[in-house]
Design an enzyme around this catalytic site. Structure first.
Site, short mmCIF file in Angstrom:
data_model
loop_
_atom_site.label_atom_id
_atom_site.label_comp_id
_atom_site.label_asym_id
_atom_site.label_seq_id
_atom_site.Cartn_x
_atom_site.Cartn_y
_atom_site.Cartn_z
N TYR A 179 0.83 -1.22 0.00
CA TYR A 179 0.00 0.00 0.00
C TYR A 179 0.86 1.26 0.00
O TYR A 179 0.66 2.16 -0.82
CB TYR A 179 -0.91 -0.03 1.24
N1 LIG Z 1 -9.22 6.10 6.02
C1 LIG Z 1 -7.94 6.25 6.32
O1 LIG Z 1 -7.48 6.06 7.47
C2 LIG Z 1 -6.97 6.72 5.24
C3 LIG Z 1 -5.71 7.16 5.63
C4 LIG Z 1 -4.82 7.59 4.65
C5 LIG Z 1 -5.19 7.55 3.32
N2 LIG Z 1 -6.42 7.11 2.97
C6 LIG Z 1 -6.76 7.09 1.55
O2 LIG Z 1 -7.94 7.83 1.36
C7 LIG Z 1 -8.69 7.29 0.29
C8 LIG Z 1 -10.12 7.03 0.75
O3 LIG Z 1 -10.07 6.18 1.88
P1 LIG Z 1 -11.41 5.82 2.69
O4 LIG Z 1 -10.97 5.35 4.02
O5 LIG Z 1 -12.39 6.92 2.57
O6 LIG Z 1 -11.90 4.55 1.85
P2 LIG Z 1 -13.24 3.69 1.88
O7 LIG Z 1 -14.20 4.16 2.90
O8 LIG Z 1 -12.82 2.25 1.88
O9 LIG Z 1 -13.81 4.02 0.43
C9 LIG Z 1 -13.07 3.63 -0.68
C10 LIG Z 1 -13.72 4.19 -1.92
O10 LIG Z 1 -12.94 3.74 -3.06
C11 LIG Z 1 -13.81 3.11 -3.96
N3 LIG Z 1 -13.14 1.99 -4.62
C12 LIG Z 1 -12.41 1.00 -4.05
N4 LIG Z 1 -12.01 0.13 -4.98
C13 LIG Z 1 -12.50 0.59 -6.17
C14 LIG Z 1 -12.45 0.10 -7.50
N5 LIG Z 1 -11.81 -1.03 -7.84
N6 LIG Z 1 -13.08 0.82 -8.46
C15 LIG Z 1 -13.75 1.95 -8.16
N7 LIG Z 1 -13.83 2.45 -6.92
C16 LIG Z 1 -13.23 1.76 -5.94
C17 LIG Z 1 -15.00 2.65 -3.14
O11 LIG Z 1 -16.16 2.66 -3.96
P3 LIG Z 1 -17.06 1.37 -4.30
O12 LIG Z 1 -17.02 0.45 -3.13
O13 LIG Z 1 -18.41 1.97 -4.59
O14 LIG Z 1 -16.45 0.81 -5.53
C18 LIG Z 1 -15.14 3.72 -2.09
O15 LIG Z 1 -15.93 4.79 -2.54
C19 LIG Z 1 -7.93 6.05 -0.17
O16 LIG Z 1 -7.14 6.34 -1.28
C20 LIG Z 1 -7.07 5.71 1.02
O17 LIG Z 1 -5.89 5.01 0.64
C21 LIG Z 1 -7.32 6.69 3.91
#
Ligand SMILES: NC(=O)c1ccc[n+]([C@@H]2O[C@H](COP(=O)([O-])OP(=O)(O)OC[C@H]3O[C@@H](n4cnc5c(N)ncnc54)[C@H](OP(=O)(O)O)[C@@H]3O)[C@@H](O)[C@H]2O)c1
Length: 250
Positions: free
Chosen positions: A158
């Site tokens: 990741y």
């Molecule tokens: N949450 C954290 O602690 C954190 C920390 C640092 C960075 N981030 C980054 O922030 C971003 C968002 O994180 P989050 O925690 O909000 O994620 P999340 O709640 O898991 O949501 C992930 C989103 O990505 C979409 N997605 C995943 N795989 C996909 C695919 N193959 N095609 C199209 N869409 C896809 C999902 O949509 P569908 O399910 O509708 O496809 C969903 O809308 C990510 O890039 C993550 O690496 C998160």
């Protein structure tokens, strides 16, 4: 907050069916942007769209599996059509973040994480940034992670994918910046989302290592993305904005 700062702009936000992307969709729509909510899950997409429309905002759902290169290109074309011929803002937010030992990581795991976290943003920028450049304006924000800044056991795959996106942020700023397209990134720390809920206490334990001592809520990350696409950041290019409760400082 409601303003018209982004009125007339079309914003494509990947991963806007959940978490940080959903909060960003609500925020940009609240500033007048026509938001294109993207993801695979139509039910969650419709829920986000309905929330935006219920407050007078403009939004549409556009489906796309970012693991499929053809679908990514189709998503870009559909976004331009839905956006009235233009996409002015692209937020490369969608991401997958599996953890685990390097020795237990398969070739398929590597391909999938790099397809969603690196290849999809790359193809979307290739499809959409040239038209932004031709119009002389645009804003792109990539969503990274603090785990791209330092080594963390279990996050090699990741973290490395987001490290690639960090460099791409700078490469695209150099490539498209002279044409008026600003490319920046936000680097979040642990944030409470649907995606991190299965991690349970691990999110709090990781967050405890930073000065803030707590996880973020999605709106705190969305606020930084909103700043970077808005009028307050017109001289900000190629920047990585850490929104990690101060973890980068320790
Ligand atoms: N949450 C954290 O602690 C954190 C920390 C640092 C960075 N981030 C980054 O922030 C971003 C968002 O994180 P989050 O925690 O909000 O994620 P999340 O709640 O898991 O949501 C992930 C989103 O990505 C979409 N997605 C995943 N795989 C996909 C695919 N193959 N095609 C199209 N869409 C896809 C999902 O949509 P569908 O399910 O509708 O496809 C969903 O809308 C990510 O890039 C993550 O690496 C998160």
């Amino acid at each position: 907050m409601t303003s018209t700062e982004l009125a007339g702009a079309t914003a494509l936000i990947t991963g806007a069916t959940s978490g940080i992307g959903r909060a960003t969709a609500l925020s940009l729509a609240g500033r007048g942007a026509h938001v294109l909510v993207s993801g695979r899950d139509a039910a969650r997409g419709d829920e986000t769209v309905t929330s935006i429309r219920s407050t007078g905002g403009k939004a549409d759902f556009v489906a796309g599996d970012l693991g499929d290169a053809g679908a990514v290109r189709e998503l870009a074309r559909a976004a331009v059509d839905l956006g009235g011929g233009h996409v002015d803002i692209l937020v490369n937010n969608a991401g997958v973040f599996p953890g685990g030992p390097t020795s237990a990581t398969s070739a398929e795991d590597i391909d999938h994480v790099y397809a969603v976290n690196v290849r999809a943003p790359f193809l979307l920028v290739g499809e959409l940034a040239p038209a932004m450049a031709a119009r002389g304006h645009g804003a792109i924000v990539n969503v990274l992670t603090m785990a791209a800044r330092f080594g963390m056991a279990g996050l090699a795959l990741y973290g490395s994918s987001k490290a690639a996106l960090t460099l791409l942020t700078k490469a695209w700023a150099a490539e498209f910046g002279p044409s008026g397209v600003r490319v920046n990134a936000v680097s979040p720390g642990p944030t409470r989302t649907e995606g991190t809920r299965p991690l349970g206490d691990q999110v709090d334990q990781l967050a405890a290592l930073a000065p803030a001592g707590r996880p973020a809520v999605p709106e705190e990350i969305a606020a930084a993305i909103t700043y970077l696409v808005g009028e307050g950041a017109t001289f900000v290019q190629g920047a990585v904005l850490d929104v990690d409760g101060g973890r980068n400082a320790t």
